[in-house]
Enzyme design. Structure first.
Site, PDB file in Angstrom:
ATOM      1  N   LYS B  27       0.831  -1.200   0.000  1.00 42.43           N
ATOM      2  CA  LYS B  27       0.000   0.000   0.000  1.00 42.43           C
ATOM      3  C   LYS B  27       0.873   1.261   0.000  1.00 42.43           C
ATOM      4  CE  LYS B  27      -3.455  -0.270   2.971  1.00 42.43           C
ATOM      5  NZ  LYS B  27      -4.720  -0.574   2.270  1.00 42.43           N
ATOM      6  N   ARG B  97      -3.149   2.902   8.630  1.00 44.95           N
ATOM      7  CA  ARG B  97      -3.432   1.586   8.045  1.00 44.95           C
ATOM      8  C   ARG B  97      -2.169   0.743   8.067  1.00 44.95           C
ATOM      9  NH1 ARG B  97      -6.373   4.974   4.396  1.00 44.95           N
ATOM     10  NH2 ARG B  97      -8.452   4.165   3.915  1.00 44.95           N
ATOM     11  N   GLY B 106      -6.392 -10.670   8.185  1.00 46.83           N
ATOM     12  CA  GLY B 106      -6.069 -11.024   9.559  1.00 46.83           C
ATOM     13  C   GLY B 106      -5.282  -9.935  10.248  1.00 46.83           C
ATOM     14  N   MET B 108      -4.567  -5.721  11.053  1.00 46.92           N
ATOM     15  CA  MET B 108      -5.372  -4.535  11.277  1.00 46.92           C
ATOM     16  C   MET B 108      -5.604  -3.817   9.965  1.00 46.92           C
ATOM     17  SD  MET B 108      -4.652  -1.339  13.683  1.00 46.92           S
ATOM     18  CE  MET B 108      -4.363  -0.190  12.347  1.00 46.92           C
ATOM     19  N   ARG B 341      -4.478  -1.013  -7.108  1.00 46.54           N
ATOM     20  CA  ARG B 341      -3.833  -2.318  -7.017  1.00 46.54           C
ATOM     21  C   ARG B 341      -4.246  -3.152  -8.224  1.00 46.54           C
ATOM     22  NH1 ARG B 341      -7.266  -4.515  -1.802  1.00 46.54           N
ATOM     23  NH2 ARG B 341      -9.308  -4.265  -2.769  1.00 46.54           N
ATOM     24  N   HIS B 457     -12.449 -42.643  -5.770  1.00 40.80           N
ATOM     25  CA  HIS B 457     -12.622 -43.251  -7.090  1.00 40.80           C
ATOM     26  C   HIS B 457     -13.525 -42.394  -7.971  1.00 40.80           C
ATOM     27  CE1 HIS B 457     -14.605 -45.980  -9.989  1.00 40.80           C
ATOM     28  NE2 HIS B 457     -13.381 -46.470 -10.105  1.00 40.80           N
ATOM     29  N   SER B 773       8.003 -43.607 -16.793  1.00 39.64           N
ATOM     30  CA  SER B 773       6.881 -42.712 -16.572  1.00 39.64           C
ATOM     31  C   SER B 773       6.551 -42.760 -15.092  1.00 39.64           C
ATOM     32  CB  SER B 773       5.681 -43.162 -17.404  1.00 39.64           C
ATOM     33  OG  SER B 773       4.596 -42.304 -17.138  1.00 39.64           O
ATOM     34  N   CYS B 841       2.700 -39.599 -15.291  1.00 38.22           N
ATOM     35  CA  CYS B 841       1.313 -39.868 -15.681  1.00 38.22           C
ATOM     36  C   CYS B 841       0.394 -39.967 -14.477  1.00 38.22           C
ATOM     37  CB  CYS B 841       1.233 -41.129 -16.535  1.00 38.22           C
ATOM     38  SG  CYS B 841       1.801 -42.609 -15.682  1.00 38.22           S
ATOM     39  N   TYR B 861       7.909 -34.979 -20.588  1.00 38.05           N
ATOM     40  CA  TYR B 861       6.506 -34.622 -20.763  1.00 38.05           C
ATOM     41  C   TYR B 861       5.717 -34.889 -19.477  1.00 38.05           C
ATOM     42  CZ  TYR B 861       5.547 -39.611 -21.209  1.00 38.05           C
ATOM     43  OH  TYR B 861       5.448 -40.951 -20.963  1.00 38.05           O
TER      44      TYR B 861
END
Lengths: 888, 888
Positions: B27, B97, B106, B108, B341, B457, B773, B841, B861
């Site tokens: 800020k 602030r 969380g 101030m 922002r 599953h 793999s 995989c 890959y």
């Protein structure tokens, strides 16, 4: 200068010696050594393993000059013996034997009588004055040569012999007269020609080189390769070939043959031990057709020869500094030694010989330690079947836990306990056992199961208890309903007597006499030496004061693992444990835990007392809670029965509620489930209760004057945060108890390393752990992805048979996989916390090869079941000695 | 020179800038930046994070000189504003602030109106000419200050306000008149005194320093610490404190306040987007009591201010080169910017903005790629509930697989298939699903389960199918018998309409309108850029031609995993599969396999065709055979029922025989059981049949002109010998088929690396494997010792809640544990076989953080379910760009 491929021995001098086993093979090197020692050995020569290697590398060619070298040595042999190879008047006969650097079944053994042919036989008859003997030697040569060298089936010759016997109406080979043997020689030669399209070679030199090729070739038979694979022997070593003058023990009553040991290989007693037969060949002693005589009788029959033999055996034992196993032949009153090698011996003998030889100043204490194989110890520490007893073996299972058991058959754990309480001895027979059967197993003399392998529940628990167990005896068919088991056509009923041999896996009908193990004086002496030698500590895994005491007797230096869950299965406790698990809310659970607290405190008091002054590692609760609950299947059958019979709706609803609870707790893979520290995270009340019991027991005993060293172990940590969280709880409870008791005691909190992730992040974990203990059972399960409970009945047999694995990794630590993670964890752990204490408490802690590994990677101690403590002590000493040898 | 702790901004110039976020917080740095850009920002100063860190390191002391620095800056502010802090005639009011380097809930937030007290309020009234407003500001200050700084409960003041309302019989705060507010101020001050034993501080400087302490203190509240732990933010950063002149948007109709985005954050459209309210404070816009006006109206109401705002927003967007989220206030026609922002946006907007900004030359293509979060893509690729639809949410489960589903409720897989075949749309509702339900899941629009988590599953299979799934919806109570489920007091019956929102987990009663996903032009453009940027290949996991085609549309470059077992569950096949498993002997088994062969060949033909020209990795059978058999529990109930009802003995015997067979095959831990290549070792016929099907399909298609690139993958290898043995079989079959078909095709045989031991011995395995793999699902299971099927319902929730784990390791790859083994395997594997092709995989192949890891360790890959392919492509591009940044 070209390489030397042939080494001569004879005339009291040899070109080789016993140090050249890699080059000359074991047999060749020892024949040379004996020759050099002035011991009468039939002269001969050895063709080196290098020749064999060359032969393989060059598609069956000999190295340049080797053939000539052989010819030169053959000449020298002829000169030495005053006979000619192929000489029709005075023929020299030789044997050809293979001999690698270590003795190896599956390779060619021997071809005898090389040099005989249609001509030289006449000379042999003349030289020996014994026609029948000569023709028998010739037909044996053809038979052996055709089989071993020319690749024919032995049975072809056996057929001819059988035909002949039928023709003549006789029963034994020995009844063949000379003409018959002559005829057999002819028939044999014809059969060789017919089958191989080649003649049996008449040229002795050709016989010799063909035999040498056969020796070389036998190095790579399938059996030899398999044997080397199984025993981790190199395929590149090659074998030597020994060509040696024949001597004959069957040349009349002034000839003979025998085998002898320089000490008694069964007891280790220092006395000459052996057997012989006059007028006989080596194979006659082995075959058992005639009963051999005790060696002492030779002193009377041939005093001069006997005296020489005694002189020689003493010389050999002194020279080799170990018990020797000798083969000798007497030819016309002349003694020849054919072989000497280190004698195999029983565990008991190994101990006695090792200790005796130290006293005799033959060997050092270190050598004595290395002379006894740790794995042999199992034989010594358990009751065993009297070897003299006559027994009726009805089935054979796996020798899962050594020892012997005799008792009446019972089929349930409860029944085992009842009978035992009445003072009866029982054998518990089950398809398999589960943690609920522990009390019955403890009460029984031994356990027999029809399913499961060497690492099944029954096997592991029995070994832990030092109790005899035969597991996976699939031949028996257990019928719980009818309270009996059937094997073949034998029915064994509840109450019938049964005996088990845990060393062999034999199941024996009836009561068999057993004998106590006696821990000899020598055992104590050698173990003392071992203790002075080893660096590794040896602790025990023990869950009861009784086990702890036993282990202390065996030399345990503390407890490396107390499994608290076994305490939860007691008859009185299980209902409370279930109450605790099924609690609706925390309050109900706390109530149940409060009831368990004093019981656990008593458990720990007992164990602390038994291990007074030594550290005791207590593992907090490990198994998933559903293990303590009734089985779903049983409940399902009950409910279905009630439903079909239209039973009380309330009762059904109750049971269904229980079933739902159990199903909610049940897991697909309990091994990977909600257990270990995961319970500590989700249900911290349980660990808190256990910690309270531990510290209350420790404080009380300390006040009573005992020295107590508790080590609290958190199981199954995979992430440092699990340890942080649960450890904090333990410290909090410890502080609270000590504050209340107004005292402080020393204790530590550590963790079991039993998951790959714990090994990989051992540096993080070591920051929170005061000690590590490798749980190699679970680590092996996760590293391999093998379920210990399932592996044996499923794919392990195929894996061992097809050589996918060399060993069951739950018995012998897999050093390449599991071991590498252990090494990683040790390094990372010690890097993060200097001097971190590290042990191992898996089944491997008592397995000699694994103990050596533990020494090598720098563990502080191994922990194993009480009966394996002496094995571990000795293995640790071996490891220390062997690692020094390689200069580490 | 002492350190500078305070940075001034105002009068068109600031001492800080946007690059100083670590020192000034986000800020503070942006307020300074805007000031420097000449944008009107209420002047003020920022106290640095270093001051905060010092404060913590020195038990609440300020660094030397800081207080004086603050006083100097306060003076400068007074001068700038022409007002005095605490001046009773012309008081300066400020806000305080907090502001850390990243925005952090969380901590101030804000205290407004500091500087007011019983004296300065008079000056304020005079200066503003608005008495009610001034008193309201004062009572708000006390309330806020007492709560945030002095630690009182807000509710205490709310009580007083409520009392007052009752007294006066009014409903809204806004109805309070000035005297009432004056009275409230008095009552508030009294309550502060009573509760804290201290007066509300009248000294403005004291107010200020107390507020600064409160800002510093808020860095270490429990909520802030937890947030940082969860997000892996450092606790050592500290927060800055911003002190800024108050401006008021509620000083009449020439004042106002608003928020705006420089583009539409929902669609990305390039238009100024925002809302404002005249005569209002910031919180009024948010609170929604008055309806804000569209920003375009401001052009009519205050054309000059609007023009300035447009000028500013364009400047800011150009300056920051990204969409900005602005807060502004107008005080007496003067515009002030309070904050700018980076604006949050939807996936669709992110795509459009990124691509547009490249066109506008604001950012590069690389930047554009990095502007879109891969994880956002899930929203784009699935049907979704029309946001305008009115819906009745009856329950909420886990958003297990994105998308939307609408259909009639069915409760069994068979029923789902039947209805689907009739052309009906159905939603399958189950407690949980199993492999036997696959056909029903494929037939259904979506799946709802009452049990199981994000890796159950149902969830995994549904994601693989790109099908909407809401899992673990515990609020619903499924009653299969009565074909209904109950949630609260709502009963949903078979055939009732139900809708699911897979993005939110919502279960909605009735039919809801859904909209198609539209893959925008911008999507295609950005993906093209991503493909040009990434190094990692992206393949898909697909078991059917349909999935393969879908994945190809999404840009898959081959198949990384075809699971052949899913093909075994087909309605027509399962009986044959069971026949094969239960075969008495090899011959019977071969017969069953022969029936399966043509079916498997068809499967492979379909997949090869769909992936023509691209590699297809086919994994041979993996699950334990008992998965294909009926469940023990069901059979047990049947048998018990038959027994109790005294049913046919023959039937009972038959069923019992089946039960025995199943029980013999059953395993304690199937995950660690007789599966994968272990089947290939013990029952080679199965793999041989599969290999035959693969190579016959490949040969046929090649003849038909297709380009086929088969890669045969052996699963679950832990020891190189397993691979050797099974690989030989595959080669043998391949040779045999190709010989028969008189042709050769190129193929390779590799292995899945999914066990710790495979990673540790990757060098040995690489000698036999043509590719690796990583099966990270199973690898995660074994490295952690977690059962994926069990974890979610058991301890995982507690682990996440207690921060033992940051993530579910089955969703986000555990880089520290599993990742280290992967790295080890990559290194060892490539050392033994240069250029070894390596992929992944597991489920992680489509998770952005894990994809980055795969890039970093050098995989070739990743392979993931079809709907995750675009995510993986983008994540791979991110990884390539980010790794370049750090110079790797």
């Amino acid at each position: 200068m070209s390489k030397k491929y042939v080494y001569f021995f004879g005339e009291g001098k040899a070109e080789g010696n016993t140090g050249m086993k890699n080059l000359l093979g074991g047999k060749g090197a020892d024949l040379a050594e004996m020759t050099n020692l002035g011991i009468p050995v039939p002269p001969g020569f050895t063709i080196t393993t290098e020749a064999c290697i060359y032969y393989y590398q060059h598609k069956g060619k000999y190295p340049r000059g080797m053939k000539e070298e052989i010819d030169r040595n053959l000449k020298r042999l002829e000169k030495t013996m005053g006979a000619g190879f192929g000489d029709r008047y005075n023929p020299l006969l030789v044997s050809v034997r293979s001999g690698a650097r270590v003795s190896m079944p599956g390779m060619m053994d021997t071809i005898l009588n090389l040099g005989l042919n249609d001509e030289t036989i006449k000379g042999l008859i003349k030289a020996m004055g014994h026609e029948r003997f000569a023709w028998d030697a010739y037909r044996r040569l053809i038979q052996m040569f055709a089989h071993v060298v020319m690749g024919m089936e032995s049975s072809e010759f056996e057929e001819i012999i059988e035909e002949k016997k039928k023709e003549l109406g006789i029963r034994l080979d020995t009844e063949f007269k000379t003409p018959v043997l002559k005829d057999l020689v002819e028939r044999f030669k014809k059969r060789v020609k017919k089958r191989t399209k080649k003649d049996f070679p008449q040229d002795p030199r050709r016989q010799l080189f063909m035999a040498i090729d056969a020796v070389f070739g036998s190095w790579n038979t399938q059996r030899a390769i398999t044997y080397r694979n199984l025993n981790n022997l190199s395929h590149t070593w090659g074998t030597a070939a020994n060509v040696q003058t024949m001597v004959f023990g069957n040349m009349g009553w002034d000839s003979g043959t025998g085998v002898a040991f320089t000490r008694d290989p069964a007891t280790g007693e220092k006395k000459f031990f052996g057997e012989y037969l006059l007028n006989a060949q080596g194979e006659d002693v082995v075959a058992g057709i005639r009963t051999p005589k005790k060696i002492s009788q030779l002193a009377r029959e041939m005093p001069r020869v006997y005296r020489e033999l005694v002189r020689i055996y003493k010389k050999l034992e002194r020279h080799y500094r170990d018990i020797q196993d000798l083969e000798f032949t007497i030819q016309n009153k002349k003694l020849f030694l054919l072989q000497t090698r280190t004698g195999k011996r029983t565990a008991q003998a190994a101990l006695k010989i090792a200790v005796d030889m130290v006293k005799e100043k033959l060997i050092s204490r270190k050598e004595a330690i290395l002379r006894v194989e740790p794995s042999q110890f199992d034989q010594l520490l358990h009751r065993r079947i009297d070897p003299k007893a006559r027994i009726k073996v009805i089935a054979k299972g796996l020798a899962a836990s050594p020892g012997a058991a005799v008792g009446e058959v019972v089929f349930t754990a409860d029944h085992a306990q009842e009978e035992a309480e009445k003072g009866r001895k029982v054998v518990l027979v089950r398809n398999e056992t589960s943690p609920e059967d522990i009390h019955g197993m403890a009460a029984a003399q031994g356990i027999l199961t029809s399913r499961g392998g060497l690492t099944s529940h029954a096997a592991v628990v029995a070994r832990g208890m030092g109790k005899c167990c035969v597991a996976g005896c699939e031949a028996i068919d257990v019928d719980y309903d009818r309270k009996r088991f059937v094997v073949g056509n034998i029915v064994v009923r509840e109450g019938d007597y049964l005996s088990l041999n845990g060393n062999t896996g034999e199941v024996i009908l009836g009561r068999v006499h057993t004998i106590e193990p006696t821990l000899s004086k020598e055992f104590q002496v050698l173990m003392k030496w071992a203790d002075e030698t080893r660096r590794l500590g040896v602790r025990t895994n023990a869950d009861t004061p009784k086990d702890a005491k036993k282990a202390r007797e065996f030399g345990a230096e503390g407890i490396g693992l107390t499994r608290t869950e076994h305490m939860f299965f007691g008859e009185k406790r299980l209902p409370i444990v279930r109450e605790m698990i099924l609690a609706r809310d925390e309050r109900t659970r706390e109530k149940a835990l409060k009831k368990l607290l004093p019981m656990q405190r008593e458990d720990f008091r007992g164990i602390f007392k038994a291990m007074e002054g030594l550290p005791v590692t207590i593992r907090l609760l490990d198994p998933p809670l559903h293990e303590f609950l009734p089985k779903v299947e049983e409940l399902l059958v009950e409910i279905t029965t009630l439903k079909v019979k239209k039973g009380s709706k309330k009762k059904i609803a109750q049971k269904e509620k229980l079933l739902n609870k159990i199903e909610a707790l049940r897991e697909m893979n309990p091994m990977l489930g909600h257990r270990g520290c995961r319970l500590g995270v989700t249900t911290p009340e349980i660990y808190r209760m256990q910690a309270q019991a531990i510290f209350e027991a420790a404080c009380e005993l300390t006040k009573e004057g005992y020295k107590v060293i508790p080590e609290v172990m958190i199981p199954l940590v995979g992430h440092v945060n699990e340890l942080k969280l649960t450890k904090e709880d333990v410290h909090r409870v410890a502080d609270e108890v000590m504050k209340r008791k107004k005292m402080r005691i020393n204790y530590s909190v550590g963790t079991m390393i039993e998951l790959p992730r714990a090994c990989i992040t051992a540096d993080e974990i070591a920051k929170e752990a005061e000690f590590f203990s490798f749980g190699t059972n679970d680590l092996t399960q996760t590293v391999f992805g093998f379920s210990r409970d399932d592996i044996e009945g499923k794919f392990l047999p195929a894996y061992l048979e097809k050589n996918v694995l060399d060993n069951n990794p739950f018995e012998v630590l897999d050093q390449k996989g599991v071991g590498e993670l252990i090494e990683m964890a040790v390094k990372k752990g010690r890097r993060a916390r200097k001097g971190l204490k590290i042990g191992i408490c898996g089944e491997h802690g008592g397995e000699p090869e694994s103990v050596k590994f533990c020494h090598r990677v720098g563990l502080d101690y191994v922990s194993c079941s009480p009966y394996r403590v002496p094995i571990a002590r000795l293995a640790a000493a071996h490891a220390a000695l062997k690692s020094k040898k390689v200069g580490k």
